[in-house]
Design a protein around this motif. Structure first.
Motif, mmCIF file in Angstrom:
data_model
loop_
_atom_site.group_PDB
_atom_site.id
_atom_site.type_symbol
_atom_site.label_atom_id
_atom_site.label_comp_id
_atom_site.label_asym_id
_atom_site.label_seq_id
_atom_site.Cartn_x
_atom_site.Cartn_y
_atom_site.Cartn_z
ATOM 1 N N LEU A 35 44.233 39.847 18.491
ATOM 2 C CA LEU A 35 42.981 39.379 19.072
ATOM 3 C C LEU A 35 43.066 39.333 20.589
ATOM 4 N N VAL A 36 41.912 39.425 21.222
ATOM 5 C CA VAL A 36 41.775 39.205 22.662
ATOM 6 C C VAL A 36 40.933 37.953 22.837
ATOM 7 N N ASN A 37 41.540 36.923 23.442
ATOM 8 C CA ASN A 37 40.773 35.715 23.751
ATOM 9 C C ASN A 37 40.093 35.943 25.094
ATOM 10 N N PHE A 38 38.766 35.908 25.105
ATOM 11 C CA PHE A 38 38.009 36.278 26.294
ATOM 12 C C PHE A 38 37.991 35.188 27.362
ATOM 13 N N TRP A 39 38.761 34.112 27.114
ATOM 14 C CA TRP A 39 38.836 33.030 28.086
ATOM 15 C C TRP A 39 40.278 32.796 28.564
ATOM 16 N N TRP A 40 41.123 33.811 28.402
ATOM 17 C CA TRP A 40 42.465 33.724 28.983
ATOM 18 C C TRP A 40 42.327 33.585 30.495
ATOM 19 N N SER A 41 43.181 32.773 31.073
ATOM 20 C CA SER A 41 42.995 32.394 32.475
ATOM 21 C C SER A 41 43.524 33.402 33.483
ATOM 22 N N ARG A 42 44.489 34.233 33.094
ATOM 23 C CA ARG A 42 45.116 35.123 34.080
ATOM 24 C C ARG A 42 44.873 36.603 33.841
ATOM 25 N N VAL A 43 44.167 36.919 32.810
ATOM 26 C CA VAL A 43 43.743 38.306 32.608
ATOM 27 C C VAL A 43 42.461 38.508 33.423
ATOM 28 N N PRO A 44 42.368 39.590 34.208
ATOM 29 C CA PRO A 44 41.182 39.790 35.059
ATOM 30 C C PRO A 44 39.880 39.659 34.276
ATOM 31 N N GLN A 45 38.958 38.905 34.851
ATOM 32 C CA GLN A 45 37.709 38.634 34.157
ATOM 33 C C GLN A 45 36.898 39.892 33.903
ATOM 34 N N ASN A 46 37.014 40.876 34.801
ATOM 35 C CA ASN A 46 36.244 42.103 34.582
ATOM 36 C C ASN A 46 36.722 42.853 33.336
ATOM 37 N N LEU A 47 38.025 42.789 33.046
ATOM 38 C CA LEU A 47 38.542 43.407 31.824
ATOM 39 C C LEU A 47 38.028 42.673 30.591
#
Length: 333
Positions: free
Chosen positions: A161-173
């Motif tokens: 899964l990809v959690n769309f609220w991870w803090s350090r993954v670039p928000q645009n991705l």
């Protein structure tokens, strides 16, 4: 005034009933005859299934973490030849609320992680084991890497899964990955993240889109595999026997809630003196999981071995050749 109070009271009662999840459907009294279970320290029970080499003779000990809506009876291509070649002991279990395992009303990524550790200890699996998690069931594997890295001989994240609220993954991705999902799916994840107490109402209401058409998020091969698995309807019925809220909905809340860490902050649990490896399996035709996000994580954590499957969709773990490749990589550390 009395009429107004009655109307307000009725509306309040309706709202309360609409947003309050029903209690779990009780397990049958003979549940221990249906599946072996161990008792955890908090009093809950976890159901499990063992397969393969005896624990004390196995070279590879693998714990399988099932995905959303599945169970310890997940349909995988495990053969005796595979077991004998790699001397594998497999441990399957129903995560909290699924199948014959008791629900956990305070279930989180961390509690699911420690359930795995306690299960392994109660069954005397040994000091180290390899965990394989698929799709939404990969979040406890991330938890193992964070909270119990000393217990791992390896880990495999299969179309995680990809959690769309991870803090350090670039928000645009993350935004780009979210936009690729059907609008109903997007809204469900947002409700689960921002207002988890509303998720039961959201999943049962009929006014707004809250689900997805499988054809929008699955390849043709995924649909073929899904149809094949639905022929074993008793497996899904057993997995969800305690109700949708304590199974699939709490899964979504735990997986897409606020994590205490970001995947890119994880430390390599292995070294020259502590052998082991971590594998990330990315299906290039997967319509649900963003390749770009997984590549970013692996770029930040070069100790994760990335495996890209060119012709694979979200159901790669149910394909014989891909599952064999996943097991071979896990047993070749």
């Amino acid at each position: 005034m009395v009429l107004l109070l009655v109307i307000v009271g009725l509306i309040s009662y309706y709202v309360y009933k609409s947003i309050t999840p029903p209690p779990p459907i009780p397990l049958p009294e003979n549940v221990s005859e249906i599946s072996p279970r161990i008792k955890l320290n908090d009093g809950r029970h976890l159901a499990y299934k063992e397969l393969g080499f005896p624990k004390d003779k196995a070279k590879n000990k693998i714990i399988i973490v099932h995905g959303n809506g599945n169970s310890k009876d997940v349909d995988l291509y495990i053969t005796q030849e595979m077991i004998d070649e790699f001397k594998i002991y497999f441990l399957f279990f129903d995560r909290a609320g699924y199948g014959e395992s008791d629900p956990n009303p305070t279930r989180t990524l961390k509690t699911d992680t420690y359930d795995i550790e306690e299960l392994a200890d109660k069954l005397q699996v040994g000091p180290k084991f390899h965990v394989i998690g698929m799709s939404l069931g990969a979040y406890p594997v991330y938890g193992c890497l964070k909270y119990i890295p000393n217990r791992l001989s390896g880990a495999s994240l299969v179309v995680p899964l990809v959690n769309f609220w991870w803090s350090r993954v670039p928000q645009n991705l993350l935004n780009a990955a979210m936009k690729k999902l059907p609008i109903g799916f997007q809204l469900t994840l947002r409700v689960a993240h921002y207002s988890p107490w509303l998720l039961y109402w959201w999943m049962t209401q009929k006014w707004f889109p809250n689900s997805r058409n499988p054809k929008d998020t699955m390849t043709e091969r995924d649909l073929e595999l899904a149809e094949k698995h639905t022929k074993h309807s008793y497996i899904k019925e057993s997995a969800l026997r305690q109700g949708g809220y304590v199974t699939t909905q709490q899964d979504i809340i735990a997986g897409y809630g606020n994590w205490e860490f970001d995947p890119t902050e994880l430390k390599n649990p292995f070294s020259d003196s502590n052998k082991g490896s971590v594998h990330m399996w990315c299906a290039l035709e997967d319509k649900q999981i963003s390749r770009d996000v997984l590549l970013y994580i692996c770029d930040k954590l070069p100790w994760i071995k990335l495996h890209e499957v060119p012709d694979g969709g979200h159901y790669i773990i149910h394909e014989k050749r891909h599952f064999e490749a996943i097991i071979k990589a896990a047993c070749s550390d």
